[in-house]
Structure formats: C-alpha cells, structure tokens
Write an enzyme that holds these catalytic residues in place. Structure first.
Site, PDB file in Angstrom:
ATOM      1  N   HIS A   1     -18.018  39.431 -49.262  1.00 55.32           N
ATOM      2  CA  HIS A   1     -19.379  39.930 -49.042  1.00 55.32           C
ATOM      3  C   HIS A   1     -19.667  41.167 -49.893  1.00 55.32           C
ATOM      4  CE1 HIS A   1     -22.857  39.858 -45.903  1.00 55.32           C
ATOM      5  NE2 HIS A   1     -23.290  40.149 -47.123  1.00 55.32           N
TER       6      HIS A   1
ATOM      7  N   GLU B   1     -17.221  38.476 -39.935  1.00 53.28           N
ATOM      8  CA  GLU B   1     -16.780  39.416 -40.958  1.00 53.28           C
ATOM      9  C   GLU B   1     -16.323  40.718 -40.310  1.00 53.28           C
ATOM     10  OE1 GLU B   1     -19.990  39.834 -43.776  1.00 53.28           O
ATOM     11  OE2 GLU B   1     -19.859  37.737 -44.423  1.00 53.28           O
TER      12      GLU B   1
END
Length: 343
Positions: free
Chosen positions: A310, A286
C-alpha cells in the site's frame, strides 16, 4: 492539552504524522490553532489522544462509531483525511453529529497510476520471478530461464500493443491509467458500473472511449485495472463469478482497496490458471501478513502474484500535493468555508 473553549479556538491533532506533512497554518484573528502531532497511533492510544481535539487528521486510521461518539470526542468538529479514500471513517456517525469530513482528492493520481503500470509489467513479464531465479544462480545451472517466463499455457508474454486494457473505475486514477495505457499502445475499454438498472450505467463517452457493460469488459480484457473506492456496492466486486468469465490470458492489477477483490477467490483463480497473473498494492486487512491475508498464506509463493505494501501513493509529488490541499482545506474550514467535503 486543554480543549478548545470557543468556536475560534482550534486544537488540531495529527494521528499519523509519519505519513503526513503538517503545514504551518495562517488564520485571521481571532482564530487560533494549536497542533499536536503523533508519528503513529495505535488503537489502544486513539481515544486518549483525540479527546480534546476539534480537528483530527488521519490518512488511513480507522475511526469507528464509538470513537466518533460524544463521550470519546466531545469537541470534534472536523476530520481531515489526507488521502482520497474515506472508507476508514464511519461517515454515518459523522453525519449524525454534524462533523465535517474532508479529503484530498487527486493528490496521488500520477503516483498511483504509474505504480499500476509498474505492477502490470511485473506480473505480465514475471519480472520478480526472473530476478529471484537469476540471483539464485539458476541461469547458468538451467542454461536458459526463457521457459520460466512463459504463461501457464506455454505461450510467451504479450506486448502492450496486443493488450486490451480494461479500466474499472473512471475517476482521476482510472483516467490517468487509461491515458498511460493508450500511450503504450494498448486498446482501452472502460467499464460501466456493475449494478444493472442504475441510470449512471448507461453508455456514455469517457474521453474518446465509450463505456461498455461490466461483464463485457471482464471478458474482453487481457489486463484489468481496478481503481474504484471501497463502498458497499464495490466490496468483493471481483469474486468467483467474475474470475470464471475472465480471459485466461488476463492480468489483474488492483490499486484501489483490498476489499474490492475477494482474496480467497483470487488465489483459487490463480491456482486454477483461470487468469495469468495478478498484482496488488492493497489488501483486505492491513498491514497484511501470512496470518491475516490469503494472498500471503502458505502455498501462494509460486503464484504469479506481485504484492506491494500500500505504497503506490508514496512519491515526492504526492506529499507536496497533499500538504497544499491539507493546509488550504483546514484554513478554509476554520473561517466557515467548506472544501473537499465528503460529508
């Protein structure tokens, strides 16, 4: 900023202030606290920003063994993780130096569990695909979009009362998802730990539900919710062998950590129609993009795969809960009381 010169002087450095509400701290004399807040911090900036810190505050920034060495962080005594997961921190390095690591458990339980249900509906009913086709004008062109919402075997989507919801991860989020799923009419089954021989894997009550063997839950579930922390024993918890035994009607929902699912194996399972769909709020790497995530790579565009960045935690209630727990945990630590300690 000068480093703290005594145990009662505290220099708190917030590295991800754009995502964390930093409270006003109330400390009794002779304790003093100076705050330095950065909106976001790159890895290139990290070491210089925390050299003088006695308390470092993050929500997901990676703190590795080098960062936690006495040469880089000579004054560091506490790490405050304003989140539940602490897999971004090298806990072994902290133990060796006696650095306290505290987190904020259960602050996002409602937010994440509700997001999980939203992901389920999006994948089960192919809502994003229906939205895209409708916006593109395909409804009048095709006369009907009913056939575009069917499963890969030509059957229509299930209703909640037909679903068997498997829960992997029986913490606060897992329990909340189970409660919401039961409220929607789903049958809920809760998995034991995957590793055989662990005493904690023995069946025992979970609310009004017995926990079932891990593989049994995989085989019986038509929707599988993942809500486990990332640890050595949960990395790639679901991979090729697990997808091989799952129901072809199953939808997978991951609101835990990206590393819990083998992303390449998931893409292969979706392409082979081994499962009906998947949805995730988390990724192995990420921020995720086509260059670093198999879930976003070329050839995945038409899969029944719903992706969010997220942000399942991002609600007003989460921010309020986090700020309160952040404030209380740091204030207690400053005066010698420990709270929400991970290590």
């Amino acid at each position: 900023m000068a480093p703290p010169s005594s145990p009662t002087e505290h220099h708190l450095v917030v590295l991800q202030g754009d995502f964390v509400r930093t409270p006003e701290f109330e400390l009794p004399a002779p304790h003093t606290l100076i705050k330095t807040i950065y909106g976001q911090t790159s890895l290139a900036e990290l070491h210089a920003r925390i050299y003088d810190a006695s308390i470092v505050v993050i929500c997901a920034l990676r703190l590795d063994a080098e960062t936690l060495s006495p040469e880089v962080t000579p004054y560091l005594r506490m790490i405050m993780v304003v989140a539940a997961g602490t897999d971004c921190v090298d806990l072994d390095a902290c133990r060796k130096r006696g650095i306290v690591v505290s987190n904020c458990p259960a602050v996002n339980t409602e937010a994440v569990s509700e997001h999980a249900l939203g992901l389920y509906f999006s994948a089960r009913r192919r809502i994003l695909r229906m939205h895209t086709l409708t916006r593109a004008g395909d409804w009048p062109r095709k006369k009907t979009l009913m056939f575009d919402c069917l499963n890969h075997d030509g059957t229509p989507p299930m209703t909640c009362e037909e679903e068997v919801a498997g829960i992997i991860g029986n913490g606060a989020v897992g329990k909340r998802i189970a409660s919401l799923a039961r409220g929607l009419g789903m049958k809920v089954i809760v998995a034991e730990r995957k590793q055989p021989g662990d005493p904690s894997t023995l069946s025992h009550p979970s609310g009004d539900q017995e926990r079932l063997p891990f593989e049994t839950v995989l085989r019986q579930s038509t929707v599988l919710f993942l809500a486990v922390p990332l640890a050595p024993n949960t990395r790639n918890l679901l991979s090729t062998a697990e997808f091989d035994i799952m129901s072809p009607h199953a939808v997978l929902v991951n609101v835990s950590r990206g590393g819990v699912v083998d992303e390449e194996a998931l893409v292969k399972a979706l392409k082979a129609n081994q499962i009906t769909g998947a949805a995730t709020d988390v990724f192995e790497k990420e921020p995720a993009g086509p260059e670093n995530s198999p879930l976003l790579a070329e050839g995945t565009e038409d899969l029944n795969l719903v992706l969010t960045p997220h942000l399942a935690w991002a609600t007003q209630r989460t921010l309020i809960n986090s700020e309160r727990k952040f404030k209380e945990t740091v204030e207690k630590w400053c005066v010698g009381e420990l709270m929400n300690v991970v290590t």
